[in-house]
Structure formats: structure tokens, C-alpha cells
Enzyme design. Structure first.
Site, PDB file in Angstrom:
ATOM      1  N   ASP A 304       0.849  -1.176   0.000  1.00  0.00           N
ATOM      2  CA  ASP A 304       0.000   0.000   0.000  1.00  0.00           C
ATOM      3  C   ASP A 304       0.896   1.240   0.000  1.00  0.00           C
ATOM      4  OD1 ASP A 304      -2.330   1.600   0.284  1.00  0.00           O
ATOM      5  OD2 ASP A 304      -2.027   1.656   2.454  1.00  0.00           O
ATOM      6  N   ASP A 675      -1.454  -0.966   6.104  1.00  0.00           N
ATOM      7  CA  ASP A 675      -1.690  -0.470   7.459  1.00  0.00           C
ATOM      8  C   ASP A 675      -3.150  -0.182   7.762  1.00  0.00           C
ATOM      9  OD1 ASP A 675      -1.854   1.836   5.780  1.00  0.00           O
ATOM     10  OD2 ASP A 675      -1.542   3.093   7.556  1.00  0.00           O
ATOM     11  N   ASP A 679      -6.639  -2.803   3.438  1.00  0.00           N
ATOM     12  CA  ASP A 679      -5.563  -3.702   3.028  1.00  0.00           C
ATOM     13  C   ASP A 679      -5.729  -5.112   3.583  1.00  0.00           C
ATOM     14  OD1 ASP A 679      -4.195  -1.526   1.768  1.00  0.00           O
ATOM     15  OD2 ASP A 679      -3.465  -0.895   3.726  1.00  0.00           O
TER      16      ASP A 679
END
Length: 934
Positions: A304, A675, A679
Site C-alpha cells: 500500500d 496499514d 488492506d
């Protein structure tokens, strides 16, 4: 096998030789599982025996949490932990609201509001609660109340800022994640199956041959003493004997040994002080102890952007309001005198812009005892916008039920929130419908991505300036949001409100129905402007990525941000190499034909340049990716195999998981790191999931196999490879031992002890040779094992009844024993050292090169030619995208260069023109400066 060995008629060995190790293995395995179960039992016992208040027959009474049943009314007081999932039926707040802290679920300490509903309906999803409550007389006749997650408070939350609340208990299944199988486990399973099949074949062949020999020859020999007529099971005796003899082929202890080693390795990760995030103090933690060895086999890292590569600390930097740019000169719009003067003068456009910034959100204002106002936001973007509006004198002061209080230049403005159209990854915007309490006007306020706002502007509004602002801010690596509003007629809102209520009450495809109804309202916007928010890179990210890429690991960035923003971040953190080494290709299009042509050009270029030492990356947005995965999956799979780097923009959480699954289908080992809650699906889909305990909470960290505090620092691979020389060393020990004591009148026990000593010495030197880095624990394990061998045998040699009396004492006094040990070590290690020298010098692998560079303590200078070898697909890719390359083509021909008539390639070179981001000489100065400052 152990049970068969108890049959004295057929067992050829002492049953203790099997039962002893078997009991030890099961004891160790059972002890480990029992310890885990006992810890879980203590944790469950503590939670189950906690006293809670329930209401039964109108009387409050205390019971244990384990005695709560579905349908019971549970009474909570402020700061109580929620003992089970509840649907609220009342609170101390006059408006029926309460505040809960969900840190135990998702790590977020911000407070969430929850509404009141009369009774529950259970659901399995922790993030969704799609149900209805149908009220019958004497309430509201046949009225349907939709139940959502906002009507619930989940187990392990805490009640905050609310004197009391009560709710009805319900049952919600959390689900069990699918276990992950490592490459080593898969290999061991296959080898064990193959060994078992081979063992059965051997036993059948030898059993048949033994029975034939018994009937033809054995009965003729007087010393065999076979009876003429045996029992009915006589034909099974010889095969079973061979089965017992061959049972040692299957290493029954390897699973337990590996589990113990993996658990210890996971503890080393937990204890590693260098992996602690010094800013937050968060250590690393291995949640899954079964996949540790896969950390050294990662081929693709899917990451990410926000909060992973960047700090997720949003700072409001610039904005464009009605075509006027603020903050371009100073880099900080909050200090721009033009904007401050416009705010002081009460410019209508600026006031409306700040109003959307202040109230188009789900932020909760908290007033301290001193009167200071702080904000609890679920999104860092919303927190940055609300705080920036407050600094520009548009202060979000209070929220009382559905009434919002705004203070601006000494005046108080109140709005009533009628509806909240929450953000979704598909709509990419969120809106609120508010009513001005003074004028009675109903207004729709919206904020979202540029492609979710600008195309829906009212006919006639010029949006070119806003498009240019979005491009300019994106080229600086800033996150952009477009703000808009629209006035609604009373009858229009009432008609839409009925459809929205109906969509919110459906039990099938509720999310899709709500999005469809929202689309009926979110159009004909009057675009107000664009905000630009800075999110700085984390310390050490560029160096970490550069080192891992040199190790041959491929990186894919999967982000929901704009394409230009993602590209600038990728350049700043060494995802992409600049020209002439790097080349960036674009896959775009809104239709199948456009995506087909774009993918065709990129795939052809990848095929041509795959043999060149060139760093080629492709960029794709969520729309084109959806088409490619649906209609051209085989071609996109080939592109994924050929590329080392990819930047996927505007992708949804489901698309992130699809990309991970795509690479896994090609037998690549994938690691996903993120995080946030968006995700989680990607992390759970990957072979190895890494979650960061960041500002977006702990959802990713708790769903991951490993959790860390931040992405910083570099780590090379220090792995011990498997010994490939067991056969050779066994021959060495046997031959040297036999020849050394061939003419000695030695007992069999002495000869066995010499052979065992040779194995222990060889084991110590092999492990020392295969270990890449030494600590005190490694030295204790290697040399301590050697010392412990002699100490234990000296003790047994001193015991007359041990069967080894004086053996080790006699051997240690003989020079021939030590000469034999030296010969065994020299003969066993000589070829190993020669082979390793040849491999390291003339045919080094990637890991050999990395280890050599790490041992030298300097920078890695010899890894420029490390490139992954694409794996051939199982079947030839057959798609309309296959192109026959013309003959006599120049080997450096690139069909996507800017001078090509069908060009769509964007160059990273400083001198080449391109239209969707600036040259490298004009890269984000703020990001470059941030990296240096950090």
C-alpha cells in the site's frame, strides 16, 4: 507401526526403539498444544467470569458474562467493556446516542457514535450489519427500520462519554481465516507421500520374494525351523516384518522439529530490538509462527502507499477555490495572505468551501474542561481538513445529535444533518445532506476524488482550472480532494429520502442499492475547489526498497490515490529507475477496445525489452484493471510475469486481493504489506501478510501474519540452507570408522561410539559453515552441543549398569580416536568447501552475492545485473493481444516512444516531453526535501 511392533512373532527389533521416540515426539507436540490451550483457557476464563449487569423482568442483576444468552438485555455503565455484541435500545443521551472506543477491534482510539434500535438481527460480518427491524402495533404499524453496523456495539469495545447504555445481546460469527501452507510444508507433504508409496512398493516386492523363498528354499534348511503348516496369517508375517524395517524411511519427527524451530524463530522476531519503531515504541510481532521460512523466499512485495510508504500524517498545504490558487508561493495555504483576506472579507465562495471542509465528514468534536476543542476522526484526511478549516476561522464547535454548530468570524451557524452518504471504494466520494437551521435550505455537500466529482458538475461550469489544479498538486506528490455542493428542493429531497430508506431496508445487495440511490442525488454539482494534502515519506523507505530490489525482489504499489500522485511517490522511494535505465508504460482506457490496444502495446514492449538490462514498469488505473482482469486475464498475467514493477492506482480492496491471487496462481511467493482496513483482504490473500500498527488502527496488524511499527531500515537475508551432503558424510563416517578400527579388537559399542562421535563433529562443522551470522546463541547451540555430547557420555561411562561402562574414557585416551575424528572432519568437509568455493566464485546466486556484500560491510555494487527470470506460463497465452513481431526488427525498438504514431508511453527522462507528470528535474521538491530532512 508401534502397535505392530508389540507382536513378538513378527517384530525384528526392540519395540522400545520405536515407542521411545514416538512417545517423546507426541509428548513434545502435546505439551506445546496443551500450553497454548491452557493460555487460551485462562484468557477465556477471565472474560467469561467477568460480572455484567442484565435486566430480567424489569430488575437489574449481576451475572457472569458466560451466562448471557441471545435476547438478554445488557446494561452498561461508562468505561465498561462490552461483554458481547449488542444492538442498542437506550442510552443516557437524550438523543439516543452513545460513544464507543473500538481500539480492541481495529486499534482506533477515536470515538464512534452509535444510534438506537429496538431489537437485533444477527449477522456474520464484523464490518457490516445488514438487517431490518419490523415494528408492529402498538408502535408504528408495519414500519421497517433498517439495522446497520452503526446500530451495534461489538464485543470488546468500551463505552465512553456516556453515563449508561443498554442493548439486546445477539450472536455474530467472526469466522476463521484459512490457514496458510508454506513451500516447505508442501514439499514435505509431497516427499512424505512419495516415500510412503515407495515404501509400500518395496514392502510388497520384498514380501512376495520372502514368501516365495520361504516356500521354495527356507523349509529345506533345518536351521530355519519353519513349520510345515503355519497359521492363516503366515503370508502377512514377512511383509509386516519388512514394513517395520522400512518404517524408518518416513521421518516421523520432522514435523515436530520444524514446528519447534519455527516457533523459536518467531520468538527471535519478537525479541529483535532493531525492529522496534522508536517513535511509537511498537515492536515487531509474529502472529503466525508456521510460515517463518517463507520470509526468505519472497519474490513479489505488494505494498500500500498511504501509511506504509508514507507517514499518514496529513498536513493541509494548498488549495484552489473558484479558480484561484492559494499556497503556491509559500507552500502553505494557511499562511497565504490572499486566502486570509478572503476569509476576513467573507468571500461567498471561500465561505462555502470552508463549510464543506468543516462539516462534510464524520468527525466528532470533543470539548475539554478548558474549552479547547479537539477532533476525533476516523480518517486522517478528514482530521486535516477540519483542523485547517478551524485555523481559517470556520470552527466545527459542537455536535448535539443531528445538529452541528459552526462558528465563523464571531457568528454561530447551525445545520441539521438529514442524511449521511458514506464513502465507499466504488463511489470514491462521501456526501452529507444538511439543512440550514436559519434559512431552511437543504444542501448536498460532497467531497471525493476528482473523477468522482468533476464529471458530475452542472452543465456549463468550467472545470479546466480544477483539472489543472489536480494535475499540478499530484505532480508535487500531494493528495487531492475535490469539494462541491448542490442545493436541493424540498420535494426533491423528500422523494429521494423515501428511495434511500427503501434501499437501506433491503436485505439483498443493500450496498449496491444504496449506491444506485446515491447516484440519483450526486449530480449537477457546483464544484467549489480542490484541496491538496501532504503525506511525507517514512524514514528509510527509499533505501529499503532499493536494497530489496537489488536482491531481485519485485515491487508492486497498490493504492487508491491518483495516478500522478502514485507515480511521484514511486519515483521518490526508488520504485522506478530514471531514464535511460528506467521506462514507464501506461495502460489506460475506458472501453474494452481502448484497454485492449493499450495492453497490446505495453505487452509487446515488455516482450522486446525483457532480454535487456532495463527497468520497465507499467501503470494501470482501477477502471482499466477491472477490464483487463475480466476480459484479458491471460494477457495481463503474462504482463505481470514479465514486469518487475507495477503501479496500480485507484484500485479497490477487492482488486488488491485479485492482483495478489493472480501472482500466486503463477507460483510466485507473495508478501503483502499495508496499514489500514482496506488492506486486510490483500494481506490475508498473500502467502505472507505484514500489517503496520499505524494511524489507521490495528485492523491490518491483527489480520496479518507479522506486524511491525513502520517500514524503515534494511535487512538482508541470513538464512541457513539445507545440508546437501548427508549421503556423502554418512559414507565418510562409515568407511573411515571401519578402516580405522578394522584391526582393533574393539567391541561393537566402541565402534558405534566412534561413528556417532564422527557424526557429531561433522554436524557441528556443517552447521557452522552454513550459518551466515553468529550470535552467542548460535555459538552455544553449535559448540555447546559438541561439549554436551562428551559430558553426557562421560557420565554414562562412569555408571557400571549403563552398558557403556568406561567406553568413552578408553576412547578419549586413544590417539587413534582423535586422529579418526580429524580424518572424518577433513574428508567430510573438504569436498563441501571446494564445492562452495566454486559456487561462490564462478556461479554465485543472488543470495550469495548479497551475503558477500553484507559480510564486506559496504554498499552492494555488484547487483546491477540481478534480474528475475520470468517463469513460463503453464499454457501458451492465447488471446487477441498476441502479436507477431516483424522480422529484422531493431533490438532496441520501442513501440511506445513519443515519436510513434500510436504512442502512449510516458518517459521519465528529464528531456523528454510528456503530458501526465513533469520531468524528473521537476519532481516533488517537498518529497526530496522531506527524505533528506528525515
Amino acid at each position: 507401526m508401534g502397535a505392530v511392533q508389540l507382536w513378538s512373532l513378527i517384530t525384528p527389533v526392540n519395540p522400545a526403539s520405536t515407542w521411545g521416540p514416538l512417545i517423546f515426539i507426541f509428548a513434545v507436540s502435546a505439551s506445546k498444544e496443551a500450553w497454548d490451550d491452557y493460555n487460551r483457557y485462562l484468557s477465556d476464563k477471565k472474560a467469561n467470569e467477568k460480572l455484567v449487569w442484565v435486566v430480567r423482568q424489569g430488575i437489574r442483576k449481576q451475572i457472569q458474562a458466560q451466562d448471557i444468552h441471545v435476547g438478554n438485555i445488557v446494561w452498561l455503565r461508562e468505561n465498561d467493556e462490552v461483554p458481547c455484541d449488542l444492538v442498542l435500545i437506550g442510552t443516557s443521551d437524550p438523543q439516543g446516542l452513545c460513544y464507543v472506543e473500538t481500539a480492541a477491534l481495529d486499534g482506533e482510539t477515536d470515538l464512534k457514535t452509535r444510534g438506537v434500535i429496538e431489537c437485533p438481527n444477527p449477522d456474520k460480518d464484523i464490518t457490516r450489519f445488514d438487517a431490518n427491524l419490523r415494528l408492529f402495533p402498538p408502535f408504528i404499524d408495519n414500519d421497517v427500520c433498517p439495522l446497520t453496523i452503526k446500530n451495534t456495539i461489538l464485543q470488546s469495545c468500551y463505552l465512553r462519554n456516556t453515563e449508561w447504555a443498554c442493548g439486546v445481546a445477539l450472536g455474530m460469527s467472526r469466522g476463521i481465516p484459512e490457514p496458510k501452507l508454506t513451500a516447505m510444508d508442501a514439499m514435505i507433504d509431497k516427499l512424505t507421500g512419495a516415500i510412503f508409496v515407495f515404501q509400500i512398493v518395496v514392502v510388497m516386492v520384498l514380501g512376495i520374494a520372502g514368501n516365495v523363498w520361504k516356500d521354495t528354499e527356507a523349509r529345506k534348511q533345518w536351521y530355519v525351523q519353519y513349520p510345515i503348516e503355519g497359521p492363516w496369517y503366515e503370508l502377512l508375517v514377512i511383509p509386516l516384518r519388512f514394513e517395520l524395517l522400512c518404517s524408518i524411511m518416513i521421518p516421523i519427527s520432522i514435523k515436530v522439529s520444524l514446528d519447534l524451530v519455527k516457533s523459536l524463530y518467531a520468538k527471535f522476531i519478537d525479541w529483535d530490538a532493531e525492529m522496534i519503531d522508536y517513535e511509537t515504541g511498537i515492536p515487531s510481532h509474529a502472529t503466525n509462527t508456521a510460515i517463518s521460512e517463507d520470509l526468505g523466499q519472497v519474490e513479489y512485495i505488494m505494498t500500500d502507499k498511504t501509511g506504509t510508504l508514507t507517514e499518514n500524517r496529513m498536513i493541509f498545504r494548498r488549495c484552489c477555490i473558484s479558480g484561484v490558487f492559494y499556497g503556491n508561493e509559500s507552500g502553505d495555504a494557511l499562511k497565504d495572505t490572499k486566502l486570509l483576506n478572503a476569509v476576513a472579507g467573507g468571500s461567498p465562495d471561500v465561505v462555502q468551501f470552508l463549510t464543506v471542509m468543516a462539516i462534510c465528514n464524520t468527525v466528532v468534536p470533543i470539548k475539554s474542561k478548558t474549552g479547547a476543542i479537539s477532533y476525533k476522526a476516523q480518517s486522517q484526511d478528514e482530521d486535516a481538513l477540519v483542523n485547517a478549516a478551524a485555523q481559517l476561522h470556520m470552527v466545527y464547535a459542537n455536535k448535539n445529535a443531528n445538529i452541528l454548530e459552526i462558528r465563523f468570524n464571531g457568528s454561530v451557524i447551525k445545520y441539521e444533518v438529514l442524511e449521511i452518504l458514506e464513502f465507499t471504494s466504488d463511489r470514491k466520494r462521501m456526501s452529507v445532506v444538511v439543512k440550514d437551521c436559519q434559512t431552511g435550505k437543504i444542501v448536498l455537500l460532497s467531497k471525493g476524488a476528482d473523477e468522482a466529482i468533476l464529471p458530475y458538475a452542472f452543465v456549463g461550469q468550467q472545470t479546466r482550472t480544477f483539472i489543472e489544479a489536480v494535475e499540478q498538486y499530484a505532480q508535487l506528490g500531494l493528495r487531492t480532494l475535490c469539494l462541491a455542493f448542490r442545493e436541493l428542493r424540498e420535494d426533491e429531497y423528500q422523494e429521494w429520502s423515501l428511495m434511500f430508506k427503501e434501499a437501506s431496508s433491503t436485505l439483498v445487495d443493500r450496498e449496491w442499492r444504496i449506491a444506485e440511490v446515491c447516484q440519483r442525488l450526486e449530480h449537477d454539482f457546483e464544484v467549489l475547489g480542490v484541496t491538496a494534502i501532504e503525506d511525507r515519506l517514512q524514514d528509510g523507505v527509499p533505501e529499503t526498497i532499493e536494497t530489496l530490489r537489488k536482491a531481485g525482489i519485485n515491487f508492486w504499489m497498490l493504492t487508491g490515490d491518483k495516478q500522478n500522485t502514485a507515480i511521484q511517490i514511486a519515483l521518490s522511494c526508488n520504485f522506478i529507475s530514471p531514464e535511460p535505465k528506467g521506462q514507464l508504460l501506461l495502460i489506460d482506457g475506458k472501453t474494452e477496445d481502448e484497454v485492449c490496444r493499450s495492453l497490446e502495446r505495453v505487452l509487446l514492449t515488455m516482450r522486446i525489452t525483457s532480454s535487456e538490462p532495463k527497468d520497465v514498469a507499467f501503470v494501470v488505473d482501477g477502471w482499466a484493471l477491472e477490464i483487463a482482469l475480466k476480459h484479458y486475464r491471460k494477457a495481463f498475467t503474462e504482463l505481470a510475469i514479465l514486469s518487475r514493477t507495477a503501479i496500480c492506482c485507484r484500485v479497490t480492496p477487492s482488486q488488491k486481493a485479485q492482483l495478489v491471487e493472480l501472482l500466486k496462481s503463477c507460483d510466485y511467493r507473495t508478501l503483502a504489506i499495508g496499514d489500514g482496513g482496506n488492506d486486510v483482504r490483500m494481506i490475508q490473500q498473500a502467502d505472507i501478510g505484514v500489517g503496520i500498527s499505524g494511524r489507521e488502527g490495528l485492523q491490518a496488524a491483527r489480520a496479518a501474519d507479522y506486524s511491525i511499527g513502520s517500514v524503515s531500515g534494511t535487512s538482508l537475508f541470513n538464512s541457513a540452507s539445507e545440508s546437501e551432503y548427508i549421503c556423502w558424510m554418512a559414507i565418510v563416517v562409515f568407511v573411515i570408522t571401519i578402516h580405522a578400527y578394522a584391526y582393533e579388537k574393539s567391541e561393537m559399542e566402541e565402534l558405534s561410539m566412534v561413528a556417532l562421535s564422527g557424526c557429531i563433529w561433522l554436524q557441528a562443522f556443517v552447521v557452522a559453515l552454513e550459518t551466515n551470522s553468529f550470535t552467542i546463541l548460535q555459538h552455544l547451540a553449535i559448540w555447546g552441543n559438541l561439549v554436551a555430547f562428551y559430558v553426557i557420555n562421560w557420565i554414562f561411562s562412569a555408571i557400571p549398569a549403563s552398558g557403556m561402562y568406561t567406553i568413552m574414557f578408553r576412547l578419549c585416551r586413544q590417539p587413534s580416536y582423535w586422529i579418526t575424528m580429524s580424518l572424518i572432519v577433513a574428508a567430510g568437509m573438504g569436498p563441501v568447501l571446494a564445492l562452495k568455493y566454486f559456487r561462490y566464485t564462478y556461479r554465485p546466486s543472488k543470495i550469495n552475492t548479497l551475503q558477500q556484500a553484507e559480510r564486506m560491510g559496504g554498499p552492494i555494487l555488484t547487483l546491477g545485473n540481478i534480474e528475475p527470470h520470468p517463469r513460463p506460463m503453464e499454457k501458451e497465452v492465447v488471446s487477441p493481444l498476441q502479436i507477431s513481431q516483424p522480422k529484422n526488427r531493431n533490438p532496441v525498438y520501442e513501440p511506445l516512444l513519443s515519436d510513434s504514431p500510436n504512442s502512449s508511453r510516458r518517459s521519465l527522462g528529464s528531456g523528454a516531453p510528456f503530458d501526465f507528470f513533469q520531468s524528473q528535474s521537476r519532481l516533488s521538491s517537498s518529497y526530496s526535501r522531506n527524505c533528506k530532512d528525515n
